[in-house]
Design an enzyme around this catalytic site. Structure first.
Site, PDB file in Angstrom:
ATOM      1  CB  THR A  17     -29.375 -11.013 -25.471  1.00 33.08           C
ATOM      2  OG1 THR A  17     -28.003 -10.968 -25.896  1.00 33.08           O
ATOM      3  CG2 THR A  17     -30.239 -10.392 -26.546  1.00 33.08           C
ATOM      4  CB  SER A 112     -20.270 -14.599 -23.234  1.00 35.46           C
ATOM      5  OG  SER A 112     -20.504 -15.838 -23.872  1.00 35.46           O
ATOM      6  CG  HIS A 113     -18.597 -15.053 -27.398  1.00 38.00           C
ATOM      7  ND1 HIS A 113     -19.795 -14.783 -26.775  1.00 38.00           N
ATOM      8  CD2 HIS A 113     -18.637 -14.410 -28.579  1.00 38.00           C
ATOM      9  CE1 HIS A 113     -20.521 -14.000 -27.551  1.00 38.00           C
ATOM     10  NE2 HIS A 113     -19.848 -13.746 -28.642  1.00 38.00           N
ATOM     11  CE  LYS A 125     -25.946 -14.324 -17.671  1.00 36.18           C
ATOM     12  NZ  LYS A 125     -26.007 -15.419 -18.661  1.00 36.18           N
ATOM     13  CG  ASP A 276     -17.998 -19.414 -24.171  1.00 39.99           C
ATOM     14  OD1 ASP A 276     -18.214 -20.347 -23.370  1.00 39.99           O
ATOM     15  OD2 ASP A 276     -18.735 -18.410 -24.235  1.00 39.99           O
ATOM     16  CG  ASP A 278     -19.836 -17.467 -20.180  1.00 38.85           C
ATOM     17  OD1 ASP A 278     -19.568 -17.877 -21.330  1.00 38.85           O
ATOM     18  OD2 ASP A 278     -20.989 -17.125 -19.841  1.00 38.85           O
ATOM     19  CG  ASP A 280     -22.376 -19.399 -22.281  1.00 37.25           C
ATOM     20  OD1 ASP A 280     -21.381 -19.288 -23.029  1.00 37.25           O
ATOM     21  OD2 ASP A 280     -23.176 -18.461 -22.070  1.00 37.25           O
ATOM     22  NE  ARG A 281     -21.520 -17.657 -26.824  1.00 37.05           N
ATOM     23  CZ  ARG A 281     -22.119 -16.919 -27.748  1.00 37.05           C
ATOM     24  NH1 ARG A 281     -21.946 -17.186 -29.025  1.00 37.05           N
ATOM     25  NH2 ARG A 281     -22.887 -15.913 -27.406  1.00 37.05           N
ATOM     26  CD  GLU A 362     -29.113 -18.709 -28.169  1.00 40.21           C
ATOM     27  OE1 GLU A 362     -30.084 -17.981 -27.926  1.00 40.21           O
ATOM     28  OE2 GLU A 362     -27.953 -18.423 -27.849  1.00 40.21           O
ATOM     29  CD  GLU A 363     -26.168 -18.356 -34.758  1.00 40.61           C
ATOM     30  OE1 GLU A 363     -25.066 -18.594 -35.296  1.00 40.61           O
ATOM     31  OE2 GLU A 363     -26.374 -17.376 -34.025  1.00 40.61           O
ATOM     32  CE  LYS A 375     -24.852 -19.062 -25.032  1.00 41.47           C
ATOM     33  NZ  LYS A 375     -25.839 -18.034 -24.698  1.00 41.47           N
TER      34      LYS A 375
END
Length: 542
Positions: A17, A112-113, A125, A276, A278, A280-281, A362-363, A375
Site C-alpha cells: 500500500t 514510514s513509521h 515508493k 512519525d 516520514d 505523514d502521521r 485513517e485510524e 496524509k
C-alpha cells in the site's frame, strides 16, 4: 556516460500500500535497488525531459539510494531532478514539491513509521504527478516488470553534492537541491491563521512537539518555534537520525508514552503532538486527554471552517474502512459526501482530484486534506492549533462538546505483530468462509446484524478493490474488523479494530478498553486468535 548493466529479477519486489518495504540488507543486495527503480521507470511513459522529485525521511541507506536514483534518472532520460537538501523530504513535503513544480512524479524513500538502522527497514515508493502514491494499475505494472527485468541503465558519474542548495549537472541532467522545508512552510502559512496561533502562544498557551528523531524535526522547528513564536524547547527530538535514535518512530501511546505521561501530568503543557518517521502521521494529545485518530478526523472536519484554507467549507470527508464512524455523523450534519475506502492513502487521491472530498483520514494516525495527496502529520497539528486559537477552549472541552453533539465512538486497535504468515492467512480464510452464516447469530451476548468482506467500488474511476478487510457489525452500531496489514517487513500483522457507538453523554467518560470488553471477547471468539496464533494478547493496543 551511460552504461547498460545486465541483471536478473528478484521475485519479491511487489509494492504494498505504500511502496516496496524490506530490511536494509535486502535492499543492499547487488542490483536490488537498481532493479526496482528501473522497473518503475519501465512502467511509465512520457517522462523524457520531464522533472522527477527525489527525497526521503533520512533513515539509514537514504543517501546511498538517492545517488543511485539520480544516476538512473539521468540515464533514463529525465530532464531535471528536484532533491531535498541532504536527501531529505517529508512525505507530505515531497507531495507538495511534485504538485507545486508540476513534476512528472517522484521517488519517496521511506518506510514510514517502521524502525530504521543497518538491519531495520527501508522503502521506495513512486508518487504520480498529482503528488499521491501510484495507483494499483501502476504498482501492478512495476511488479510485473520486476519479474522479467534483464537490464538497467545508469550514468557513470561522480556522486552529486546533495548538501548544497543550488543547481548542478549530472550527465547532462539538471539536479536542483532544494530547501526541504521552505515550500512546505509557505503552504502551511496559506492554509492557517498564523497570526491567531501566534497570539494563542503569546497568551501563555504551551505545547510540546516530538519529532521522534525523524524527518519533521526541521519542519517543526521552523514552523512552530521560528514562525509561530513557540519558545525554544517546544520541539524535542528534532534532529533526524538514520536510526531514529534507536527508537520506533511510530506516534502512538506505546512509542510516545513519555509525551502521553507529560500531558497527563499536573504540570504538563496544554497541547502535545508527535509525528512519525516520514512525517505523514500524527499523535494528538490535549492536556488530560488522548484524541484518537478517528476522533481527530471527525473533530477537525467539524471545525475546519475556522482555518482560512477551509473557510468555504468541505466538499466531503473520506475515511478508511477500519477508521471509526465518528466522521460519518459530521458529514451527515454538514450535508456533504462521506466516503469509506480501503486502507491506503492512494484510494483518497481520486476523491480529492475529483473535488468530492476535502479532508481524509485513517485510524492509523493519518489525516490530511486536498492541499497535498498524502496524509500530513504537521498539517493536522497546525489545524488543531488554529482551532484552539480561534475557539480559545481546551482540547478536552472540544472533545466533550463534540461527543455531546454527535455521540462517542469508543474505539481501539489490537495488533498481533510478527505472526506466522501462514497462520495469519488461515485465520482470515477460515473467518471469511464463515461469513455467510454469521448474520442473526450471537456471540458474547451480541447479535450479529451483518458480516462481509469489504469491497470498494471507486466512484471516480469505477475500479473495484476486493478483500479489503472483514467486517462484523452488531445490532446497535458496534462492530469488529479484521485485517492483515501490508506495512510490515517480516511476518504478518493481524489488526483487530473494535468499535462501540455510545449516544448517551452520561456514558462518555468510560475507560475505553472497559467500554469495549465484550466486543474484544467477541472478536476472539469469532476469529480464534489464540488457537491460530498462540497469542494470549496483542503486541500493541492503540
Amino acid at each position: 556516460m551511460f552504461k547498460t548493466v545486465p541483471t536478473t529479477p528478484f521475485d519479491d519486489q511487489k509494492p504494498g500500500t505504500s511502496g516496496l518495504r524490506k530490511k536494509v540488507p535486502e535492499f543492499q543486495q547487488k542490483n536490488y535497488v537498481e532493479n526496482f527503480i528501473q522497473s518503475v521507470f519501465d512502467s511509465l511513459e512520457g517522462f523524457k525531459g520531464k522533472t522527477l522529485v527525489i527525497g526521503g525521511d533520512g533513515r539509514y541507506y537514504n543517501r546511498e539510494v538517492v545517488q543511485i536514483a539520480l544516476k538512473m534518472a539521468a540515464a533514463n532520460g529525465f530532464g531535471k531532478v528536484l532533491v531535498g537538501q541532504g536527501g531529505i523530504l517529508s512525505t507530505p513535503a515531497a507531495s507538495n514539491v511534485i504538485r507545486k513544480y508540476k513534476a512528472f512524479g517522484g521517488l519517496v524513500l521511506s518506510a514510514s513509521h517502521n524502525p530504521g538502522g543497518p538491519t531495520e527497514d527501508f522503502g521506495i515508493k513512486y508518487n504520480i504527478g498529482n503528488g499521491g502514491p501510484a495507483p494499483e494499475k501502476i504498482t501492478e505494472a512495476i511488479f510485473a516488470r520486476s519479474k522479467t527485468i534483464t537490464q538497467y541503465v545508469i550514468a557513470e558519474a561522480p556522486d552529486v553534492d546533495i548538501d548544497t542548495i543550488g543547481t548542478q549537472k549530472l550527465a547532462g541532467m539538471d539536479v536542483e537541491i532544494l530547501d526541504p522545508v521552505a515550500d512546505y512552510a509557505a503552504l502551511m502559512e496559506e492554509l492557517f491563521d498564523f497570526d491567531a496561533i501566534r497570539a494563542l502562544i503569546k497568551s501563555g498557551f504551551t505545547l510540546r512537539f516530538d519529532s521522534m528523531h525523524a524527518v519533521t524535526g526541521p519542519y517543526g522547528k521552523e514552523i512552530l518555534e521560528h514562525r509561530l513564536g513557540a519558545p525554544e524547547g517546544t520541539c524535542v527530538n528534532f534532529v533526524p537520525l538514520p536510526d531514529f535514535g534507536g527508537h520506533h518512530p511510530d506516534p502512538n501511546l506505546v512509542y510516545a508514552k513519555d509525551l502521553y505521561d507529560l500531558l497527563m501530568s499536573p504540570d504538563g503543557p496544554d497541547f502535545g503532538a508527535a509525528s512519525d518517521g516520514d512525517g505523514d502521521r500524527n499523535l494528538i494529545i490535549g492536556k488530560g486527554i488522548f484524541i484518537t485518530p478517528s476522533d481527530s478526523l471527525a473533530m477537525l472536519a467539524a471545525n475546519a471552517h475556522l482555518a482560512p484554507g477551509y473557510k468555504a467549507g468541505l466538499k466531503g470527508i473520506a475515511r478508511s474502512m477500519p477508521t471509526s464512524g465518528a466522521a460519518d455523523r459530521v458529514a451527515e450534519k454538514l450535508k456533504i459526501g462521506m466516503y469509506e475506502t480501503p486502507t491506503g492513502w492512494k484510494f483518497f487521491g481520486n476523491l480529492l482530484d475529483a473535488g468530492m472530498a476535502t479532508i481524509c483520514g485513517e485510524e492509523s494516525a493519518g489525516t490530511g486534506s486536498n492541499h497535498v495527496r498524502e496524509k500530513d502529520g504537521l498539517w493536522a497539528v497546525l489545524l488543531w492549533l488554529n482551532i484552539l486559537a480561534v475557539r480559545r477552549v481546551s482540547a478536552i472541552e472540544i472533545a466533550k462538546e463534540h461527543w455531546a453533539t454527535y455521540g462517542r465512538n469508543y474505539y481501539s486497535r489490537h495488533d498481533y505483530e510478527g505472526v506466522d504468515t501462514a497462520a495469519a492467512n488461515t485465520l482470515i480464510d477460515d473467518l471469511r468462509a464463515r461469513l455467510p452464516k454469521l448474520p442473526g447469530t450471537s456471540v458474547q451476548g451480541l447479535t450479529i446484524e451483518t458480516a462481509d468482506d469489504f469491497a470498494y467500488h471507486d466512484p471516480v474511476d469505477k475500479s473495484v478493490s476486493k478483500h479489503q478487510g472483514i467486517r462484523v457489525l452488531f445490532e446497535g452500531g458496534s462492530r469488529v474488523v479484521f485485517r492483515l496489514s501490508g506495512t510490515g517487513t517480516s511476518g504478518a500483522t493481524i489488526r483487530v479494530y473494535v468499535e462501540r457507538y455510545e449516544p448517551d453523554p452520561k456514558r462518555h467518560d468510560l475507560e475505553t478498553q472497559s467500554a469495549l470488553a465484550d466486543l474484544i471477547r467477541a472478536a476472539e471468539d469469532l476469529a480464534g486468535i489464540k488457537v491460530h496464533t498462540g497469542r494470549d494478547k496483542p503486541s500493541v493496543i492503540t
